[in-house]
Design a protein around this motif. Structure first.
Motif, PDB file in Angstrom:
ATOM      1  N   THR A 172       3.343   0.223  -5.140  1.00  0.00           N
ATOM      2  CA  THR A 172       2.331  -0.732  -4.690  1.00  0.00           C
ATOM      3  C   THR A 172       1.961  -1.676  -5.827  1.00  0.00           C
ATOM      4  O   THR A 172       1.930  -2.898  -5.648  1.00  0.00           O
ATOM      5  CB  THR A 172       1.068   0.015  -4.204  1.00  0.00           C
ATOM      6  OG1 THR A 172       1.426   0.860  -3.105  1.00  0.00           O
ATOM      7  CG2 THR A 172      -0.030  -0.950  -3.793  1.00  0.00           C
ATOM      8  N   CYS A 222       0.837  -1.194   0.000  1.00  0.00           N
ATOM      9  CA  CYS A 222       0.000   0.000   0.000  1.00  0.00           C
ATOM     10  C   CYS A 222       0.870   1.240   0.000  1.00  0.00           C
ATOM     11  O   CYS A 222       2.085   1.157   0.151  1.00  0.00           O
ATOM     12  CB  CYS A 222      -0.956   0.009   1.185  1.00  0.00           C
ATOM     13  SG  CYS A 222      -0.198  -0.169   2.799  1.00  0.00           S
ATOM     14  N   CYS A 271      -0.979   4.963   4.265  1.00  0.00           N
ATOM     15  CA  CYS A 271      -1.758   3.735   4.471  1.00  0.00           C
ATOM     16  C   CYS A 271      -0.906   2.648   5.106  1.00  0.00           C
ATOM     17  O   CYS A 271      -1.414   1.838   5.875  1.00  0.00           O
ATOM     18  CB  CYS A 271      -2.354   3.260   3.147  1.00  0.00           C
ATOM     19  SG  CYS A 271      -3.674   4.315   2.522  1.00  0.00           S
ATOM     20  N   LEU A 281      -3.679  -2.606  -1.172  1.00  0.00           N
ATOM     21  CA  LEU A 281      -4.568  -1.490  -0.903  1.00  0.00           C
ATOM     22  C   LEU A 281      -4.223  -0.414  -1.928  1.00  0.00           C
ATOM     23  O   LEU A 281      -3.231  -0.541  -2.641  1.00  0.00           O
ATOM     24  CB  LEU A 281      -4.327  -0.942   0.507  1.00  0.00           C
ATOM     25  CG  LEU A 281      -5.073  -1.605   1.657  1.00  0.00           C
ATOM     26  CD1 LEU A 281      -4.537  -2.989   1.923  1.00  0.00           C
ATOM     27  CD2 LEU A 281      -4.954  -0.759   2.905  1.00  0.00           C
ATOM     28  N   VAL A 302      -2.313   0.726   8.477  1.00  0.00           N
ATOM     29  CA  VAL A 302      -2.585  -0.709   8.587  1.00  0.00           C
ATOM     30  C   VAL A 302      -1.747  -1.320   9.704  1.00  0.00           C
ATOM     31  O   VAL A 302      -2.230  -2.148  10.486  1.00  0.00           O
ATOM     32  CB  VAL A 302      -2.403  -1.437   7.234  1.00  0.00           C
ATOM     33  CG1 VAL A 302      -0.961  -1.546   6.806  1.00  0.00           C
ATOM     34  CG2 VAL A 302      -3.061  -2.807   7.243  1.00  0.00           C
ATOM     35  N   ALA A 318      -7.680   1.122   5.558  1.00  0.00           N
ATOM     36  CA  ALA A 318      -6.386   0.529   5.898  1.00  0.00           C
ATOM     37  C   ALA A 318      -6.385   0.121   7.370  1.00  0.00           C
ATOM     38  O   ALA A 318      -5.931  -0.971   7.725  1.00  0.00           O
ATOM     39  CB  ALA A 318      -5.250   1.503   5.595  1.00  0.00           C
ATOM     40  N   TYR A 350       4.649  -6.027   5.877  1.00  0.00           N
ATOM     41  CA  TYR A 350       4.430  -4.849   5.033  1.00  0.00           C
ATOM     42  C   TYR A 350       5.739  -4.074   4.942  1.00  0.00           C
ATOM     43  O   TYR A 350       6.770  -4.497   5.443  1.00  0.00           O
ATOM     44  CB  TYR A 350       3.287  -4.000   5.617  1.00  0.00           C
ATOM     45  CG  TYR A 350       3.720  -3.053   6.703  1.00  0.00           C
ATOM     46  CD1 TYR A 350       3.620  -1.674   6.529  1.00  0.00           C
ATOM     47  CD2 TYR A 350       4.284  -3.512   7.892  1.00  0.00           C
ATOM     48  CE1 TYR A 350       4.047  -0.792   7.515  1.00  0.00           C
ATOM     49  CE2 TYR A 350       4.704  -2.638   8.872  1.00  0.00           C
ATOM     50  CZ  TYR A 350       4.586  -1.279   8.678  1.00  0.00           C
ATOM     51  OH  TYR A 350       5.021  -0.415   9.655  1.00  0.00           O
ATOM     52  N   TYR A 385      -9.485   5.974   2.538  1.00  0.00           N
ATOM     53  CA  TYR A 385      -8.331   5.095   2.320  1.00  0.00           C
ATOM     54  C   TYR A 385      -7.640   4.757   3.639  1.00  0.00           C
ATOM     55  O   TYR A 385      -7.316   3.594   3.894  1.00  0.00           O
ATOM     56  CB  TYR A 385      -7.339   5.725   1.337  1.00  0.00           C
ATOM     57  CG  TYR A 385      -7.933   5.925  -0.035  1.00  0.00           C
ATOM     58  CD1 TYR A 385      -8.406   4.845  -0.777  1.00  0.00           C
ATOM     59  CD2 TYR A 385      -8.041   7.193  -0.577  1.00  0.00           C
ATOM     60  CE1 TYR A 385      -8.967   5.027  -2.035  1.00  0.00           C
ATOM     61  CE2 TYR A 385      -8.596   7.386  -1.840  1.00  0.00           C
ATOM     62  CZ  TYR A 385      -9.062   6.298  -2.552  1.00  0.00           C
ATOM     63  OH  TYR A 385      -9.612   6.480  -3.794  1.00  0.00           O
TER      64      TYR A 385
END
Length: 179
Positions: A110, A8, A45, A104, A49, A22, A38, A18
């Protein structure tokens, strides 16, 4: 499903939905006992998250290339942080950890990260689900592009069928767990 890689943006986007979505995804991952892997940043984002997963008691693994570690704000509250040499190592390590992949909304990075694992699924390097969280119809034009590529003979329909897509994080996770 034990671990999901989430790709993301390091940006928030113009619409607050958004960041909200997230955070919902991060919370749902933690509540379902699914680790998050991640990009390792606290911004955009990516940060949302990760923060939501951490706040809900989840495990979060960050993977950040050395060059980005000096540019982006590295998250300090992760279960694990791996600073790697470059993007190739980042993508390889994230894929190694992950049992599935979610994109995302985000930018070129991304898309590039998600398309790589999606391509690997097409050619049989793995059989892990590749998903798009279609927040605010963000990925609807991409699905239209896939239809165009199929019509033009550059993509097989069964490849598009590999894409798991939902607008809601909880529904998307259910689909991934039943993949």
């Amino acid at each position: 499903m034990k671990t999901i890689a989430v790709y993301c943006g390091s940006s928030e986007g113009h619409d607050p939905i958004y960041m909200e979505e997230a955070r919902k995804l991060g919370k749902h991952l933690a509540e379902n006992g699914i680790k998050l892997v991640y990009g390792g940043a606290t911004v955009g984002c990516m940060g949302a998250v990760a923060d939501a997963a951490i706040d809900a008691g989840g495990e979060v693994i960050g993977v950040m290339p050395e060059k980005l570690a000096s540019l982006e704000i590295t998250h300090e509250n992760l279960t694990e942080l791996h600073v790697v040499k470059d993007m190739h190592e980042r993508k390889a390590l994230m894929a190694q950890y992950a049992d599935g992949f979610i994109a995302l909304p985000g930018g070129a990075g991304t898309l590039e990260e998600w398309f790589e694992v999606f391509t690997w699924a097409q050619i049989g390097y793995h059989d892990k689900p590749c998903a798009l969280l279609n927040i605010n119809d963000y990925y609807t034009p991409l699905v239209s592009l896939f239809d165009h590529m199929i019509e033009q003979g550059f993509v097989k329909k069964e490849y598009k069928d590999l894409i798991v897509m939902e607008k809601d994080a909880a529904n998307l996770l259910r689909k991934l767990q039943n993949y």
